[in-house]
Design a protein around this motif. Structure first.
Motif, mmCIF file in Angstrom:
data_model
loop_
_atom_site.group_PDB
_atom_site.id
_atom_site.type_symbol
_atom_site.label_atom_id
_atom_site.label_comp_id
_atom_site.label_asym_id
_atom_site.label_seq_id
_atom_site.Cartn_x
_atom_site.Cartn_y
_atom_site.Cartn_z
ATOM 1 N N GLU A 73 0.832 -1.209 0.000
ATOM 2 C CA GLU A 73 0.000 0.000 0.000
ATOM 3 C C GLU A 73 0.865 1.256 0.000
ATOM 4 O OE1 GLU A 73 -3.347 0.196 -0.450
ATOM 5 O OE2 GLU A 73 -3.086 -1.949 -0.836
ATOM 6 N N VAL A 74 1.959 1.225 0.746
ATOM 7 C CA VAL A 74 2.893 2.357 0.729
ATOM 8 C C VAL A 74 3.412 2.564 -0.691
ATOM 9 C CG1 VAL A 74 5.175 3.153 1.497
ATOM 10 C CG2 VAL A 74 3.567 2.166 3.146
ATOM 11 N N ASP A 75 3.810 1.471 -1.329
ATOM 12 C CA ASP A 75 4.325 1.570 -2.700
ATOM 13 C C ASP A 75 3.282 2.167 -3.642
ATOM 14 O OD1 ASP A 75 6.699 0.471 -1.792
ATOM 15 O OD2 ASP A 75 6.301 -1.534 -2.613
ATOM 16 N N LYS A 76 2.007 1.792 -3.484
ATOM 17 C CA LYS A 76 0.935 2.361 -4.321
ATOM 18 C C LYS A 76 0.807 3.864 -4.092
ATOM 19 C CE LYS A 76 -1.947 -1.783 -4.410
ATOM 20 N NZ LYS A 76 -3.226 -2.352 -3.941
ATOM 21 N N HIS A 77 0.827 4.265 -2.814
ATOM 22 C CA HIS A 77 0.706 5.696 -2.500
ATOM 23 C C HIS A 77 1.879 6.489 -3.067
ATOM 24 C CE1 HIS A 77 -2.864 5.868 -0.116
ATOM 25 N NE2 HIS A 77 -2.402 5.093 0.857
ATOM 26 N N ALA A 114 1.630 6.765 -6.849
ATOM 27 C CA ALA A 114 0.611 7.752 -7.224
ATOM 28 C C ALA A 114 1.145 9.168 -7.041
ATOM 29 C CB ALA A 114 -0.656 7.542 -6.408
ATOM 30 N N ALA A 115 1.901 9.399 -5.964
ATOM 31 C CA ALA A 115 2.481 10.726 -5.739
ATOM 32 C C ALA A 115 3.498 11.056 -6.830
ATOM 33 C CB ALA A 115 3.129 10.785 -4.357
ATOM 34 N N CYS A 116 4.330 10.094 -7.177
ATOM 35 C CA CYS A 116 5.341 10.325 -8.219
ATOM 36 C C CYS A 116 4.701 10.583 -9.583
ATOM 37 C CB CYS A 116 6.295 9.140 -8.308
ATOM 38 S SG CYS A 116 7.429 9.034 -6.914
ATOM 39 N N SER A 133 -1.752 11.809 -6.840
ATOM 40 C CA SER A 133 -2.030 12.247 -5.482
ATOM 41 C C SER A 133 -0.834 13.045 -4.999
ATOM 42 C CB SER A 133 -2.303 11.059 -4.550
ATOM 43 O OG SER A 133 -1.135 10.299 -4.360
ATOM 44 N N ARG A 134 -1.000 13.658 -3.839
ATOM 45 C CA ARG A 134 0.070 14.463 -3.262
ATOM 46 C C ARG A 134 0.202 14.076 -1.802
ATOM 47 N NH1 ARG A 134 -0.643 20.416 -5.517
ATOM 48 N NH2 ARG A 134 1.517 20.546 -4.783
ATOM 49 N N LEU A 135 1.419 14.008 -1.342
ATOM 50 C CA LEU A 135 1.695 13.554 0.005
ATOM 51 C C LEU A 135 2.081 14.724 0.902
ATOM 52 C CD1 LEU A 135 2.093 11.040 1.833
ATOM 53 C CD2 LEU A 135 4.437 10.916 0.976
ATOM 54 N N LEU A 136 1.579 14.676 2.131
ATOM 55 C CA LEU A 136 1.962 15.627 3.164
ATOM 56 C C LEU A 136 2.563 14.811 4.298
ATOM 57 C CD1 LEU A 136 1.753 18.591 4.325
ATOM 58 C CD2 LEU A 136 -0.359 17.808 5.397
ATOM 59 N N VAL A 137 3.756 15.173 4.741
ATOM 60 C CA VAL A 137 4.377 14.473 5.863
ATOM 61 C C VAL A 137 4.767 15.471 6.938
ATOM 62 C CG1 VAL A 137 5.236 12.565 4.438
ATOM 63 C CG2 VAL A 137 6.730 14.498 4.899
ATOM 64 N N GLY A 138 4.645 15.012 8.173
ATOM 65 C CA GLY A 138 5.097 15.787 9.319
ATOM 66 C C GLY A 138 6.290 15.076 9.931
ATOM 67 N N ALA A 162 3.766 11.891 10.992
ATOM 68 C CA ALA A 162 2.383 12.141 10.582
ATOM 69 C C ALA A 162 2.326 12.170 9.062
ATOM 70 C CB ALA A 162 1.892 13.472 11.152
ATOM 71 N N THR A 163 1.202 11.714 8.514
ATOM 72 C CA THR A 163 1.027 11.744 7.057
ATOM 73 C C THR A 163 -0.432 11.992 6.697
ATOM 74 O OG1 THR A 163 0.522 9.385 6.840
ATOM 75 C CG2 THR A 163 2.840 10.023 6.642
ATOM 76 N N ALA A 164 -0.615 12.455 5.481
ATOM 77 C CA ALA A 164 -1.928 12.528 4.843
ATOM 78 C C ALA A 164 -1.694 12.520 3.336
ATOM 79 C CB ALA A 164 -2.676 13.793 5.249
ATOM 80 N N VAL A 165 -2.587 11.870 2.636
ATOM 81 C CA VAL A 165 -2.546 11.846 1.179
ATOM 82 C C VAL A 165 -3.688 12.720 0.679
ATOM 83 C CG1 VAL A 165 -2.764 10.400 -0.881
ATOM 84 C CG2 VAL A 165 -1.516 9.549 1.130
ATOM 85 N N ILE A 166 -3.383 13.608 -0.241
ATOM 86 C CA ILE A 166 -4.386 14.491 -0.831
ATOM 87 C C ILE A 166 -4.535 14.095 -2.287
ATOM 88 C CG2 ILE A 166 -4.990 16.877 -1.384
ATOM 89 C CD1 ILE A 166 -3.260 17.698 1.050
ATOM 90 N N ALA A 167 -5.752 13.739 -2.661
ATOM 91 C CA ALA A 167 -6.002 13.244 -4.020
ATOM 92 C C ALA A 167 -6.952 14.170 -4.773
ATOM 93 C CB ALA A 167 -6.594 11.836 -3.973
#
Length: 174
Positions: A47-51, A54-56, A60-65, A74-79
């Motif tokens: 699932e990490v690889d899929k996320h 998708a970001a690459c 989708s776009r990834l936000l990390v804290g 912390a993380t969130a995926v914005i699609a």
């Protein structure tokens, strides 16, 4: 603990490892992030690889804290929506905060960073997210300004005989 948020971080092996470790830790602590404990990093990795793919690819776009040591806490995926009639709002999912930081403002900081990130996206007027019922998550999101706009009773089957509501929430960005 203060987290530093990065929208669209550089995707590489270190990020993949931190993301997988966080997701495993959150899942095993009972977090409603798509898995039921117990899980291993190997369970989470696809699932990490899929996320990250998708970001690459820009789907989708990834936000990390990150904490002061640079570890992802912390993380969130914005699609963005692909449908031409729904391009004015985004989905947010895989919202996670290290269990050790919960109850200390990290979740609220993450959701503020999600809203700030979405505001930088051209034409975005709202954020939608879904959460699993039965854990009180909808109350946390309400405290962050989200409004419940839909609920499908029993749509999430955590285990035989343990069905939870699928709750949809909305945050207008105006």
């Amino acid at each position: 603990m203060v987290l530093t948020f990065t929208f669209d971080p550089v995707v590489g092996p270190a990020l993949a490892e931190d993301f997988a470790a966080l997701w495993t830790e959150v899942s095993n602590a009972g977090g409603a992030v798509g898995f039921v404990p117990p899980v291993t990093v190997e369970d989470i990795r696809p699932e990490v690889d899929k996320h990250l793919a998708a970001a690459c690819e820009g789907r989708s776009r990834l936000l990390v804290g990150r904490d002061a040591t640079g570890r992802v806490r912390a993380t969130a995926v914005i699609a963005p929506n692909q449908h031409r009639l729904q391009k004015h709002w985004v989905w947010v999912y895989t919202v996670m905060v290290d269990p050790a930081l919960q109850g200390h403002g990290a979740g609220r900081a993450l959701m503020e960073a999600v809203a700030d990130a979405a505001r930088t996206m051209e034409g975005i007027e709202a954020i939608r997210l879904g959460c699993r019922g039965g854990l009180g998550l909808e109350h946390f999101y309400a405290a962050c300004g989200y409004k419940e706009v839909g609920r499908v009773p029993g749509a999430i089957r955590v285990a035989p005989g343990d069905d939870r509501d699928d709750i949809t929430l909305l945050l207008p960005l105006h």
